[in-house]
Write an enzyme that holds these catalytic residues in place. Structure first.
Site, PDB file in Angstrom:
ATOM      1  N   ILE A  10       0.819  -1.226   0.000  1.00  0.00           N
ATOM      2  CA  ILE A  10       0.000   0.000   0.000  1.00  0.00           C
ATOM      3  C   ILE A  10       0.855   1.281   0.000  1.00  0.00           C
ATOM      4  CG2 ILE A  10      -0.249   0.137   2.543  1.00  0.00           C
ATOM      5  CD1 ILE A  10      -3.216   0.977   1.944  1.00  0.00           C
ATOM      6  N   GLN A  13       4.268   2.942  -5.024  1.00  0.00           N
ATOM      7  CA  GLN A  13       3.652   3.803  -6.048  1.00  0.00           C
ATOM      8  C   GLN A  13       2.206   3.386  -6.333  1.00  0.00           C
ATOM      9  OE1 GLN A  13       5.139   5.112 -10.321  1.00  0.00           O
ATOM     10  NE2 GLN A  13       4.321   3.041 -10.486  1.00  0.00           N
ATOM     11  N   ALA A  85       5.826  -6.703  -3.992  1.00  0.00           N
ATOM     12  CA  ALA A  85       6.748  -7.656  -4.621  1.00  0.00           C
ATOM     13  C   ALA A  85       8.153  -7.095  -4.540  1.00  0.00           C
ATOM     14  CB  ALA A  85       6.381  -7.860  -6.092  1.00  0.00           C
ATOM     15  N   SER A 128       3.273  -9.068 -14.699  1.00  0.00           N
ATOM     16  CA  SER A 128       4.216  -8.152 -15.355  1.00  0.00           C
ATOM     17  C   SER A 128       4.479  -8.556 -16.797  1.00  0.00           C
ATOM     18  CB  SER A 128       5.530  -8.193 -14.591  1.00  0.00           C
ATOM     19  OG  SER A 128       6.566  -7.643 -15.362  1.00  0.00           O
ATOM     20  N   GLU A 130       7.237  -8.693 -17.912  1.00  0.00           N
ATOM     21  CA  GLU A 130       8.436  -9.528 -17.835  1.00  0.00           C
ATOM     22  C   GLU A 130       8.093 -11.020 -17.934  1.00  0.00           C
ATOM     23  OE1 GLU A 130      11.905  -8.890 -17.471  1.00  0.00           O
ATOM     24  OE2 GLU A 130      11.278  -6.930 -18.196  1.00  0.00           O
ATOM     25  N   TYR A 152      12.825 -12.492 -11.887  1.00  0.00           N
ATOM     26  CA  TYR A 152      11.624 -11.721 -11.551  1.00  0.00           C
ATOM     27  C   TYR A 152      10.457 -12.175 -12.444  1.00  0.00           C
ATOM     28  CZ  TYR A 152       8.451  -7.744 -11.551  1.00  0.00           C
ATOM     29  OH  TYR A 152       7.327  -6.956 -11.479  1.00  0.00           O
ATOM     30  N   LYS A 195      15.146   7.753 -12.111  1.00  0.00           N
ATOM     31  CA  LYS A 195      16.587   8.033 -12.071  1.00  0.00           C
ATOM     32  C   LYS A 195      16.866   9.211 -13.012  1.00  0.00           C
ATOM     33  CE  LYS A 195      21.022   5.796 -13.125  1.00  0.00           C
ATOM     34  NZ  LYS A 195      21.676   4.536 -13.502  1.00  0.00           N
TER      35      LYS A 195
HETATM   36  O1  G4F Z   1      13.040   1.183 -15.207  1.00  0.00           O
HETATM   37  P1  G4F Z   1      13.532  -0.198 -15.341  1.00  0.00           P
HETATM   38  O2  G4F Z   1      14.495  -0.682 -14.318  1.00  0.00           O
HETATM   39  O3  G4F Z   1      12.243  -1.102 -15.421  1.00  0.00           O
HETATM   40  P2  G4F Z   1      11.964  -2.585 -15.948  1.00  0.00           P
HETATM   41  O4  G4F Z   1      13.163  -3.445 -15.785  1.00  0.00           O
HETATM   42  O5  G4F Z   1      11.412  -2.494 -17.318  1.00  0.00           O
HETATM   43  O6  G4F Z   1      10.872  -3.126 -14.929  1.00  0.00           O
HETATM   44  C1  G4F Z   1       9.721  -2.381 -14.556  1.00  0.00           C
HETATM   45  O7  G4F Z   1       8.645  -2.678 -15.399  1.00  0.00           O
HETATM   46  C2  G4F Z   1       8.188  -4.050 -15.366  1.00  0.00           C
HETATM   47  C3  G4F Z   1       6.960  -4.152 -16.259  1.00  0.00           C
HETATM   48  O8  G4F Z   1       7.321  -4.168 -17.583  1.00  0.00           O
HETATM   49  C4  G4F Z   1       7.803  -4.412 -13.944  1.00  0.00           C
HETATM   50  F1  G4F Z   1       7.388  -5.682 -13.918  1.00  0.00           F
HETATM   51  C5  G4F Z   1       8.974  -4.203 -13.013  1.00  0.00           C
HETATM   52  O9  G4F Z   1       8.577  -4.456 -11.669  1.00  0.00           O
HETATM   53  C6  G4F Z   1       9.395  -2.733 -13.115  1.00  0.00           C
HETATM   54  O10 G4F Z   1       8.334  -1.925 -12.653  1.00  0.00           O
HETATM   55  O11 G4F Z   1      14.244  -0.402 -16.770  1.00  0.00           O
HETATM   56  C7  G4F Z   1      13.643   0.037 -17.965  1.00  0.00           C
HETATM   57  C8  G4F Z   1      14.635  -0.060 -19.123  1.00  0.00           C
HETATM   58  C9  G4F Z   1      15.346  -1.408 -19.232  1.00  0.00           C
HETATM   59  O12 G4F Z   1      15.346  -1.790 -20.601  1.00  0.00           O
HETATM   60  C10 G4F Z   1      16.778  -1.119 -18.798  1.00  0.00           C
HETATM   61  O13 G4F Z   1      17.719  -1.944 -19.445  1.00  0.00           O
HETATM   62  O14 G4F Z   1      15.667   0.901 -18.927  1.00  0.00           O
HETATM   63  C11 G4F Z   1      16.910   0.329 -19.253  1.00  0.00           C
HETATM   64  N1  G4F Z   1      17.951   1.085 -18.567  1.00  0.00           N
HETATM   65  C12 G4F Z   1      18.936   1.785 -19.198  1.00  0.00           C
HETATM   66  N2  G4F Z   1      19.734   2.378 -18.294  1.00  0.00           N
HETATM   67  C13 G4F Z   1      18.092   1.238 -17.228  1.00  0.00           C
HETATM   68  C14 G4F Z   1      19.221   2.051 -17.061  1.00  0.00           C
HETATM   69  N3  G4F Z   1      17.364   0.769 -16.186  1.00  0.00           N
HETATM   70  C15 G4F Z   1      17.741   1.134 -14.929  1.00  0.00           C
HETATM   71  N4  G4F Z   1      17.003   0.721 -13.888  1.00  0.00           N
HETATM   72  N5  G4F Z   1      18.872   1.931 -14.719  1.00  0.00           N
HETATM   73  C16 G4F Z   1      19.642   2.415 -15.744  1.00  0.00           C
HETATM   74  O15 G4F Z   1      20.621   3.131 -15.547  1.00  0.00           O
END
Ligand code: G4F
Length: 326
Positions: A10, A13, A85, A128, A130, A152, A195
């Site tokens: 809860i 986000q 989760a 997800s 994923e 995951y 970020k």
């Molecule tokens: O923001 P992300 O870490 O999200 P991701 O891995 O897509 O997962 C999120 O969405 C999923 C649903 O599709 C959820 F199930 C999960 O819980 C979460 O909410 O990464 C998004 C994209 C990826 O392709 C990653 O490779 O951004 C790319 N990326 C590039 N530079 C980065 C970075 N991701 C992160 N976290 N940090 C970087 O510096």
């Protein structure tokens, strides 16, 4: 009669937006939190600070069947939204046991408790994109074969099968929303969108010099979190349990997001962004992009906010946060 909803996660986000939405619909809203969150409410519970007086919070852990069983027996919810989760998509072997324990066992403990003590409770599980993993086709629909490539994704897919089994075997109203990425000013800082927006705000305010990122060409289907929690609610108002893809149906690259966020503060991203191998992930040949036509047709759910609006709202919010912190 006032309906009772129980939300795991809860204070996150999605949980916080859902709690606000359900309160606006007249629900009595209960939430599960960890003991550490109650000990540090200004930190861990900040997303629900505005409504905390209208919520009933219960201390329990997804890893403890008994603690969840007690909460469900006591609350007797009409609807349970399982959003908590371990949600960062990690490829690290070190994280595997805890991701499986929290994500899969947690779902099992909740479903088993509902079966035993609140079998009329309707159950939503946050799945997800994923779960689709390494896909052959884009966009993905509810019938697209699953091929998860992260622990995951595997934990979510195993839970999805469990949810279906509780419906088929025990007649529990249980369903899964296959959620694509959804963002907002409440997104945790470890995810790429927040970020980026927090770094853009800090760079603009002179508090940071560079932004280090992984693959700028990675494509994602980014939607708006407050809009996605409405889809969760609609799914539990359905005449029978059904699974749906919840997505924007559009792809943007990380570079698009970066460019849009820097443009909002009149800066050129090429002067500030540097690549860092630590943030690269195994490559995805065919992008994850969801087809939301089933939920739009059957439950009349509509997407809200276009990509640029989500980016601007997040940058604007981070500019406020970091200028106040100075
Ligand atoms: O923001 P992300 O870490 O999200 P991701 O891995 O897509 O997962 C999120 O969405 C999923 C649903 O599709 C959820 F199930 C999960 O819980 C979460 O909410 O990464 C998004 C994209 C990826 O392709 C990653 O490779 O951004 C790319 N990326 C590039 N530079 C980065 C970075 N991701 C992160 N976290 N940090 C970087 O510096």
């Amino acid at each position: 009669m006032v309906k009772k909803a129980l939300i795991t996660g809860i204070a996150g986000q999605d949980g916080s937006y859902l709690a606000e939405f359900l309160l606006s619909q007249g629900y009595e809203v209960h939430g599960i939190v960890r003991r550490q969150s109650l000990e540090n409410p200004s930190g861990k519970l900040k997303n629900i600070a505005g409504v905390i007086d209208r919520l009933t919070l219960h201390v329990a852990s997804l890893e403890s069947h008994l603690s969840l069983y007690k909460v469900i027996s006591q609350v007797q919810p009409d609807e349970c939204y399982h959003l908590a989760a371990s949600s960062f998509v990690s490829y690290s072997f070190d994280d595997e046991s805890s991701i499986l324990a929290i994500n899969f066992n947690g779902t099992h403990h909740l479903l088993a408790s509902i079966k035993d003590v609140a079998p009329k409770c309707r159950f939503f599980f946050a799945g997800s994109s994923e779960m689709f993993g390494l896909v052959q086709d884009s966009p993905q629909k509810e019938v697209t074969p699953f091929n998860p490539r992260s622990i995951y994704g595997i934990s979510k897919l195993a839970s999805y099968h469990l949810v279906q089994n509780y419906f088929r075997q025990y007649d529990i109203f249980a369903c899964t929303g296959i959620l694509y990425n959804h963002e907002s000013p409440r997104r945790d800082f470890k995810f790429v969108t927040r970020k980026i927006t927090s770094s853009v705000a800090k760079i603009k305010l002179g508090l940071q010099e560079k932004l280090f990122l992984g693959n700028l060409d990675a494509l994602r289907d980014w939607g708006y979190a407050p809009n996605y929690v409405q889809a969760m609610w609609l799914m539990l108002q359905n005449s029978s349990p059904n699974d749906y893809v919840i997505a924007s149906g559009k792809n943007h690259s990380v570079r698009d997001f970066v460019e849009c966020a820097f443009r909002y503060v009149d800066l050129d991203y090429r002067k500030f962004v540097e690549l860092d191998p630590r943030f690269f992930r195994p490559s995805e040949k065919i992008p994850l992009k969801g087809d939301h036509s089933k939920i739009s047709t059957e439950l009349h759910w509509q997407t809200e906010k276009i990509f640029e609006e989500i980016v601007s709202e997040m940058v604007e919010n981070d500019l406020k946060i970091f200028s106040n912190a100075q």
